[in-house]
Write a protein that holds these residues in place. Structure first.
Motif, PDB file in Angstrom:
ATOM      1  N   THR A 165       0.815  -1.230   0.000  1.00 45.58           N
ATOM      2  CA  THR A 165       0.000   0.000   0.000  1.00 45.58           C
ATOM      3  C   THR A 165       0.841   1.270   0.000  1.00 45.58           C
ATOM      4  O   THR A 165       0.313   2.364  -0.118  1.00 45.58           O
ATOM      5  N   ASP A 166       2.163   1.119   0.151  1.00 51.96           N
ATOM      6  CA  ASP A 166       3.034   2.293   0.163  1.00 51.96           C
ATOM      7  C   ASP A 166       3.079   2.946  -1.219  1.00 51.96           C
ATOM      8  O   ASP A 166       3.041   2.249  -2.247  1.00 51.96           O
ATOM      9  N   PRO A 167       3.186   4.274  -1.278  1.00 51.33           N
ATOM     10  CA  PRO A 167       3.305   4.942  -2.583  1.00 51.33           C
ATOM     11  C   PRO A 167       4.631   4.597  -3.258  1.00 51.33           C
ATOM     12  O   PRO A 167       5.649   4.379  -2.584  1.00 51.33           O
ATOM     13  N   VAL A 168       4.601   4.513  -4.567  1.00 53.12           N
ATOM     14  CA  VAL A 168       5.804   4.219  -5.357  1.00 53.12           C
ATOM     15  C   VAL A 168       6.021   5.379  -6.321  1.00 53.12           C
ATOM     16  O   VAL A 168       5.247   5.570  -7.269  1.00 53.12           O
ATOM     17  N   ASN A 169       7.065   6.157  -6.070  1.00 56.22           N
ATOM     18  CA  ASN A 169       7.365   7.335  -6.894  1.00 56.22           C
ATOM     19  C   ASN A 169       8.335   6.957  -8.013  1.00 56.22           C
ATOM     20  O   ASN A 169       9.451   6.491  -7.749  1.00 56.22           O
ATOM     21  N   VAL A 170       7.892   7.160  -9.233  1.00 59.38           N
ATOM     22  CA  VAL A 170       8.666   6.749 -10.407  1.00 59.38           C
ATOM     23  C   VAL A 170       9.169   7.965 -11.173  1.00 59.38           C
ATOM     24  O   VAL A 170       8.416   8.906 -11.435  1.00 59.38           O
ATOM     25  N   VAL A 171      10.449   7.931 -11.528  1.00 56.81           N
ATOM     26  CA  VAL A 171      11.013   8.908 -12.455  1.00 56.81           C
ATOM     27  C   VAL A 171      11.174   8.215 -13.804  1.00 56.81           C
ATOM     28  O   VAL A 171      11.670   7.086 -13.873  1.00 56.81           O
ATOM     29  N   GLU A 172      10.764   8.895 -14.865  1.00 58.79           N
ATOM     30  CA  GLU A 172      10.852   8.324 -16.214  1.00 58.79           C
ATOM     31  C   GLU A 172      11.841   9.120 -17.058  1.00 58.79           C
ATOM     32  O   GLU A 172      11.678  10.334 -17.239  1.00 58.79           O
ATOM     33  N   LEU A 173      12.870   8.432 -17.545  1.00 57.79           N
ATOM     34  CA  LEU A 173      13.795   9.039 -18.501  1.00 57.79           C
ATOM     35  C   LEU A 173      13.346   8.641 -19.898  1.00 57.79           C
ATOM     36  O   LEU A 173      13.479   7.491 -20.302  1.00 57.79           O
ATOM     37  N   GLN A 174      12.786   9.607 -20.625  1.00 55.33           N
ATOM     38  CA  GLN A 174      12.246   9.331 -21.953  1.00 55.33           C
ATOM     39  C   GLN A 174      13.331   9.429 -23.016  1.00 55.33           C
ATOM     40  O   GLN A 174      14.350  10.093 -22.831  1.00 55.33           O
ATOM     41  N   GLY A 175      13.039   8.786 -24.155  1.00 53.90           N
ATOM     42  CA  GLY A 175      13.939   8.885 -25.297  1.00 53.90           C
ATOM     43  C   GLY A 175      13.748  10.202 -26.029  1.00 53.90           C
ATOM     44  O   GLY A 175      13.114  11.135 -25.522  1.00 53.90           O
ATOM     45  N   THR A 176      14.269  10.289 -27.233  1.00 49.52           N
ATOM     46  CA  THR A 176      14.182  11.500 -28.040  1.00 49.52           C
ATOM     47  C   THR A 176      12.735  11.930 -28.237  1.00 49.52           C
ATOM     48  O   THR A 176      11.878  11.121 -28.609  1.00 49.52           O
ATOM     49  N   VAL A 177      12.454  13.197 -28.000  1.00 48.71           N
ATOM     50  CA  VAL A 177      11.097  13.714 -28.141  1.00 48.71           C
ATOM     51  C   VAL A 177      10.610  13.528 -29.582  1.00 48.71           C
ATOM     52  O   VAL A 177      11.301  13.897 -30.536  1.00 48.71           O
ATOM     53  N   GLY A 178       9.439  12.940 -29.741  1.00 54.96           N
ATOM     54  CA  GLY A 178       8.867  12.722 -31.065  1.00 54.96           C
ATOM     55  C   GLY A 178       9.261  11.418 -31.712  1.00 54.96           C
ATOM     56  O   GLY A 178       8.731  11.063 -32.766  1.00 54.96           O
ATOM     57  N   ALA A 179      10.201  10.671 -31.108  1.00 55.95           N
ATOM     58  CA  ALA A 179      10.624   9.379 -31.662  1.00 55.95           C
ATOM     59  C   ALA A 179       9.634   8.295 -31.252  1.00 55.95           C
ATOM     60  O   ALA A 179       9.121   8.295 -30.126  1.00 55.95           O
ATOM     61  N   ALA A 180       9.378   7.357 -32.165  1.00 52.90           N
ATOM     62  CA  ALA A 180       8.399   6.302 -31.908  1.00 52.90           C
ATOM     63  C   ALA A 180       8.672   5.510 -30.635  1.00 52.90           C
ATOM     64  O   ALA A 180       7.742   5.245 -29.858  1.00 52.90           O
ATOM     65  N   PRO A 181       9.932   5.099 -30.365  1.00 55.34           N
ATOM     66  CA  PRO A 181      10.168   4.326 -29.140  1.00 55.34           C
ATOM     67  C   PRO A 181       9.814   5.108 -27.876  1.00 55.34           C
ATOM     68  O   PRO A 181       9.288   4.544 -26.917  1.00 55.34           O
ATOM     69  N   ALA A 182      10.112   6.409 -27.874  1.00 53.10           N
ATOM     70  CA  ALA A 182       9.812   7.235 -26.705  1.00 53.10           C
ATOM     71  C   ALA A 182       8.308   7.361 -26.495  1.00 53.10           C
ATOM     72  O   ALA A 182       7.800   7.211 -25.382  1.00 53.10           O
ATOM     73  N   ILE A 183       7.593   7.611 -27.570  1.00 56.44           N
ATOM     74  CA  ILE A 183       6.130   7.763 -27.489  1.00 56.44           C
ATOM     75  C   ILE A 183       5.486   6.468 -27.017  1.00 56.44           C
ATOM     76  O   ILE A 183       4.652   6.455 -26.096  1.00 56.44           O
ATOM     77  N   ASP A 184       5.874   5.371 -27.636  1.00 50.53           N
ATOM     78  CA  ASP A 184       5.207   4.090 -27.358  1.00 50.53           C
ATOM     79  C   ASP A 184       5.617   3.480 -26.019  1.00 50.53           C
ATOM     80  O   ASP A 184       4.788   2.872 -25.326  1.00 50.53           O
ATOM     81  N   ARG A 185       6.893   3.612 -25.648  1.00 50.56           N
ATOM     82  CA  ARG A 185       7.327   3.054 -24.364  1.00 50.56           C
ATOM     83  C   ARG A 185       6.704   3.820 -23.199  1.00 50.56           C
ATOM     84  O   ARG A 185       6.406   3.232 -22.152  1.00 50.56           O
ATOM     85  N   GLN A 186       6.493   5.095 -23.387  1.00 50.87           N
ATOM     86  CA  GLN A 186       5.794   5.872 -22.362  1.00 50.87           C
ATOM     87  C   GLN A 186       4.334   5.414 -22.267  1.00 50.87           C
ATOM     88  O   GLN A 186       3.807   5.196 -21.167  1.00 50.87           O
ATOM     89  N   LYS A 187       3.703   5.244 -23.415  1.00 53.49           N
ATOM     90  CA  LYS A 187       2.298   4.845 -23.463  1.00 53.49           C
ATOM     91  C   LYS A 187       2.082   3.472 -22.816  1.00 53.49           C
ATOM     92  O   LYS A 187       1.179   3.295 -21.986  1.00 53.49           O
ATOM     93  N   GLY A 188       2.905   2.486 -23.199  1.00 53.45           N
ATOM     94  CA  GLY A 188       2.752   1.135 -22.671  1.00 53.45           C
ATOM     95  C   GLY A 188       2.952   1.075 -21.166  1.00 53.45           C
ATOM     96  O   GLY A 188       2.207   0.384 -20.451  1.00 53.45           O
ATOM     97  N   PHE A 189       3.952   1.802 -20.668  1.00 54.61           N
ATOM     98  CA  PHE A 189       4.239   1.821 -19.239  1.00 54.61           C
ATOM     99  C   PHE A 189       3.089   2.463 -18.465  1.00 54.61           C
ATOM    100  O   PHE A 189       2.646   1.933 -17.428  1.00 54.61           O
ATOM    101  N   ALA A 190       2.608   3.597 -18.969  1.00 50.70           N
ATOM    102  CA  ALA A 190       1.513   4.314 -18.303  1.00 50.70           C
ATOM    103  C   ALA A 190       0.261   3.454 -18.221  1.00 50.70           C
ATOM    104  O   ALA A 190      -0.453   3.455 -17.203  1.00 50.70           O
TER     105      ALA A 190
END
Length: 329
Positions: A165-190
């Motif tokens: 039940t403890d909160p889990v604080n996540v920092v996300e290091l994204q890839g290049t802005v506008g690049a497909a891997p960055a967009i999709d890996r963020q989406k899938g994780f979220a």
């Protein structure tokens, strides 16, 4: 009279040769008009050399082209879309047989891809997709399912915190802005972490897929966001850079801050085996052999699947230790 008969026979022979050539004996058959020596000419535009993954990807393509006996015209875009478009236009001018490229970003390709289509040169997307609505501008997309990769990273984190039940604080290091891997890996994780409302992304910033920027960005985040439980990096290189920053801040990567990354290059796998990374989702760079096979098929006018996935897995610490001795990249 004899001379007339000889001339007539010679003319008949020339017409016969001309007719045979016109029946597909050596024309470009609309495939782009590369050298007419039987050797396939492939123009490939690479994103750059921003990571160990990309270096391995380039080597795989170069080695596979040599093994297949293809002529490879290679261009490095150095992370700039304008350089990549310039390279593709150059390939069109050179009348290569097939064009392949890994797009720097998803948008802004329709014009140059239409030029390639009008020139009769088939295009293959590798590793990254484009957002064009006209799917006829390219023959196929060969690469990973980036959304799935992000989801697998998130699923692992959800499972690790099951029943807690403890909160889990996540920092996300994204890839290049506008690049497909960055967009999709963020989406899938979220999407995956929605299963546990205690898991929250408290900071998300681009590290541009590089180790140096991963370190710099993480240094800033550690100062502004002291309460961090998990780091999710869109590739190993950013994660490895972040590890340097975490250690410099007096914290233990893998313990004080759990780390999840994507790629599974050797350096990342070693960090996983050493306990500095906790989980890695694989994204294989070894696309060369599949690309050469596809290039041969599209040049011949064969129909290929519009989406071709690479086979990949995930790694825990023990799995990384077992896989490392035979790791090719």
């Amino acid at each position: 009279m004899v001379r007339v008969k000889v001339m007539a026979a010679a003319l008949t022979g020339l017409l016969a040769v001309s007719t045979l050539a016109g029946c597909g004996g050596g024309g470009d058959s609309g495939s782009g008009g590369g050298k007419d020596d039987g050797k396939l000419v492939l123009g490939f535009s690479q994103v750059g050399a921003e990571s160990g993954w990309r270096t391995a990807n380039t080597k795989s393509i170069q080695d596979a082209a040599a093994a297949a006996g293809y002529e490879l015209k290679f261009s490095d875009a150095q992370g700039k879309q304008e350089k990549q478009i310039e390279a593709i236009r150059s390939f069109i001018t050179q009348k290569v047989d097939v064009i392949a490229f890994s797009p720097v970003v998803t948008s802004g390709w329709d014009s140059v891809l239409k030029d390639a289509k009008d020139a009769g040169i088939p295009v293959i997307l590798t590793d990254r997709a484009v957002d064009s609505q006209d799917k006829s501008l390219y023959k196929t997309f060969l690469g990973s399912d980036f959304v799935k990769e992000g989801k697998e990273a998130g699923d692992w984190l959800v499972k690790q915190n099951e029943g807690k039940t403890d909160p889990v604080n996540v920092v996300e290091l994204q890839g290049t802005v506008g690049a497909a891997p960055a967009i999709d890996r963020q989406k899938g994780f979220a999407e995956a972490i929605k299963a546990n409302p205690n898991i929250k992304i408290v900071k998300s910033q681009s590290g541009n897929f590089t180790r140096a920027e991963g370190k710099t960005v993480m240094e800033g985040i550690l100062q502004s966001t002291p309460d961090i439980d998990v780091l999710y990096a869109h590739n190993d290189d950013m994660g490895l850079g972040a590890i340097e920053a975490i250690e410099a801040a007096g914290k233990k990567p893998g313990k004080d801050i759990q780390i999840i990354t994507v790629d599974a290059v050797k350096d990342g796998m070693q960090a996983l085996a050493d306990g500095k990374i906790n989980f890695i989702v694989e994204c294989s760079p070894l696309l060369g052999p599949q690309l050469m096979d596809l290039a041969k098929k599209v040049k011949a006018g064969e129909t290929v699947d519009p989406r071709i996935l690479t086979e990949e897995t995930t790694f825990t610490q023990e799995q990384a230790k077992a896989a490392l001795p035979d790791r090719k990249y």
